[in-house]
Design a protein around this motif. Structure first.
Motif, short mmCIF file in Angstrom:
data_model
loop_
_atom_site.label_atom_id
_atom_site.label_comp_id
_atom_site.label_asym_id
_atom_site.label_seq_id
_atom_site.Cartn_x
_atom_site.Cartn_y
_atom_site.Cartn_z
N SER A 5 -4.11 9.65 18.06
CA SER A 5 -4.99 10.51 18.86
C SER A 5 -6.33 9.85 19.13
N CYS A 6 -6.76 8.98 18.21
CA CYS A 6 -8.06 8.32 18.37
C CYS A 6 -7.95 6.98 19.10
N TYR A 7 -6.74 6.51 19.31
CA TYR A 7 -6.57 5.17 19.87
C TYR A 7 -7.11 5.08 21.29
N ASP A 8 -7.95 4.08 21.51
CA ASP A 8 -8.54 3.82 22.82
C ASP A 8 -8.56 2.31 23.01
N PRO A 9 -7.76 1.78 23.95
CA PRO A 9 -7.68 0.32 24.12
C PRO A 9 -8.99 -0.32 24.58
N THR A 10 -9.95 0.51 25.04
CA THR A 10 -11.23 -0.06 25.49
C THR A 10 -12.19 -0.23 24.30
N ARG A 11 -11.84 0.34 23.14
CA ARG A 11 -12.69 0.18 21.96
C ARG A 11 -11.94 -0.58 20.88
N LYS A 12 -12.69 -1.09 19.91
CA LYS A 12 -12.09 -1.80 18.79
C LYS A 12 -12.04 -0.86 17.58
N PRO A 13 -10.84 -0.35 17.26
CA PRO A 13 -10.73 0.65 16.18
C PRO A 13 -10.69 0.00 14.81
N PHE A 14 -11.81 -0.55 14.36
CA PHE A 14 -11.85 -1.13 13.02
C PHE A 14 -11.54 -0.04 12.00
N PRO A 15 -10.78 -0.39 10.98
CA PRO A 15 -10.41 0.59 9.96
C PRO A 15 -11.61 0.99 9.11
N THR A 74 0.81 -1.23 0.00
CA THR A 74 0.00 0.00 0.00
C THR A 74 0.84 1.27 0.00
N VAL A 75 2.13 1.17 0.30
CA VAL A 75 2.98 2.37 0.21
C VAL A 75 3.89 2.33 -1.02
N SER A 76 3.89 1.20 -1.73
CA SER A 76 4.75 1.11 -2.92
C SER A 76 4.18 1.91 -4.07
N GLY A 77 2.88 1.77 -4.29
CA GLY A 77 2.23 2.57 -5.33
C GLY A 77 2.33 1.99 -6.71
N SER A 78 3.51 1.72 -7.21
CA SER A 78 3.69 1.29 -8.59
C SER A 78 3.88 -0.21 -8.66
N LEU A 79 2.88 -0.90 -9.25
CA LEU A 79 2.94 -2.35 -9.40
C LEU A 79 2.48 -2.72 -10.80
N THR A 80 3.13 -3.71 -11.39
CA THR A 80 2.68 -4.22 -12.69
C THR A 80 1.49 -5.15 -12.46
N GLU A 81 0.82 -5.51 -13.55
CA GLU A 81 -0.34 -6.39 -13.44
C GLU A 81 0.06 -7.75 -12.86
N LYS A 82 1.23 -8.23 -13.27
CA LYS A 82 1.71 -9.50 -12.74
C LYS A 82 2.01 -9.39 -11.25
N LEU A 125 -4.59 2.68 4.55
CA LEU A 125 -4.41 1.23 4.62
C LEU A 125 -3.02 0.88 5.15
N ALA A 126 -2.01 1.59 4.70
CA ALA A 126 -0.64 1.31 5.15
C ALA A 126 -0.52 1.46 6.66
N VAL A 127 -1.05 2.54 7.19
CA VAL A 127 -0.96 2.78 8.64
C VAL A 127 -1.77 1.73 9.41
N ARG A 128 -2.91 1.32 8.86
CA ARG A 128 -3.73 0.31 9.54
C ARG A 128 -3.02 -1.05 9.55
N TRP A 129 -2.31 -1.37 8.48
CA TRP A 129 -1.54 -2.61 8.47
C TRP A 129 -0.45 -2.56 9.54
N ALA A 130 0.19 -1.42 9.67
CA ALA A 130 1.23 -1.27 10.70
C ALA A 130 0.63 -1.41 12.10
#
Length: 246
Positions: A236-246, A102-110, A175-180
């Motif tokens: 800033s939004c992170y709260d361990p008591t909630r589930k931060p679904f992307p 998600t941070v690479s950006g440039s990908l061929t079809e293959k 997406l990149a930050v959520r994967w991290a």
């Protein structure tokens, strides 16, 4: 932990009634000569004692069964956790690929086709997690189930992004930050997997998402400065008591 059988009785209303009735019989026996000669009191007292012993036997059997069941659960959990570190490592590898794509950006079809396949969760990983979830406590099972759900959401969104947007040579910072963030959550489970922690910690602070990318963006076209707004928003939004679904 095995609870003393007496503790079960002391928390039992019927046992309290039994003790009260027996004390009343003893008091009547001691202070009233007419009542003390009544055979009905002996019969009632003996019946109550017999009932008490019967209940004691039943509670003891239930307690033994519970202890046996708990021992079996603990042994099954220990066996299931034997492969959990490897399972978590495999899950991290896939999550890191998601962040990379998600941070690479440039990908061929293959490369897109190959990337979609690399985001697929192996059957053995799912099976291993399911076994641990089955034998874990309700709280830890919920946390592991959440990891799988979080992964599936990111996997679906990333596959759609790869298939639909790769030709535009775009990147997806969110997406990149959520994967991290998912990688950090998985890393948080290793103490539990190695039996170093009794349960999976709830709080991930500090998130260290910037540190995650600072090591992995050496050749990519995305920079930390491009990711920082989304990283700051998540922190800033992170709260361990909630589930931060992307």
């Amino acid at each position: 932990m095995k609870r003393p059988l007496l503790a079960n009785f002391l928390k039992n209303t019927a046992f309290g009634v039994f003790i009260g009735f027996e004390l009343a019989i003893l008091a009547a026996w001691a202070f009233d000569a007419q009542i003390s000669s009544a055979p009905q009191l002996l019969t009632a007292s003996a019946a109550l004692v017999g009932a008490f012993l019967a209940v004691a036997g039943v509670l003891s059997n239930i307690d033994n069964q519970n202890q046996t069941s708990e021992g079996q659960r603990q042994r099954s959990l220990l066996a299931a956790k034997a492969t959990l570190p490897l399972t978590l490592t495999s899950l991290i590898d896939i999550a890191e690929r998601g962040a990379h794509f998600t941070v690479s950006g440039s990908l061929t079809e293959k490369e897109v086709e190959q990337s979609v396949q690399e985001l697929t969760l192996p059957t053995e990983v799912i099976s291993s997690l399911q076994k641990v979830i089955e034998y874990s406590s309700d709280e830890d099972a919920a946390k592991l189930s959440y990891l799988i759900s979080y992964f599936q959401i990111l996997q679906s969104r990333t596959k759609r992004w790869l298939i639909e947007d790769y030709a535009l040579l775009t990147i997806d910072v969110c997406l990149a930050v959520r994967w991290a963030f998912l990688v950090r959550q998985i890393e948080n489970c290793f103490g539990y997997a190695r039996s170093e922690d009794a349960s999976i910690p709830s709080d991930l602070r500090p998130l260290k998402i910037r540190e995650f990318f600072s090591v992995r963006l050496r050749e990519g076209q995305t920079t930390i400065s491009q990711l920082m707004p989304e990283i700051s928003h998540l922190e800033s939004c992170y709260d361990p008591t909630r589930k931060p679904f992307p």
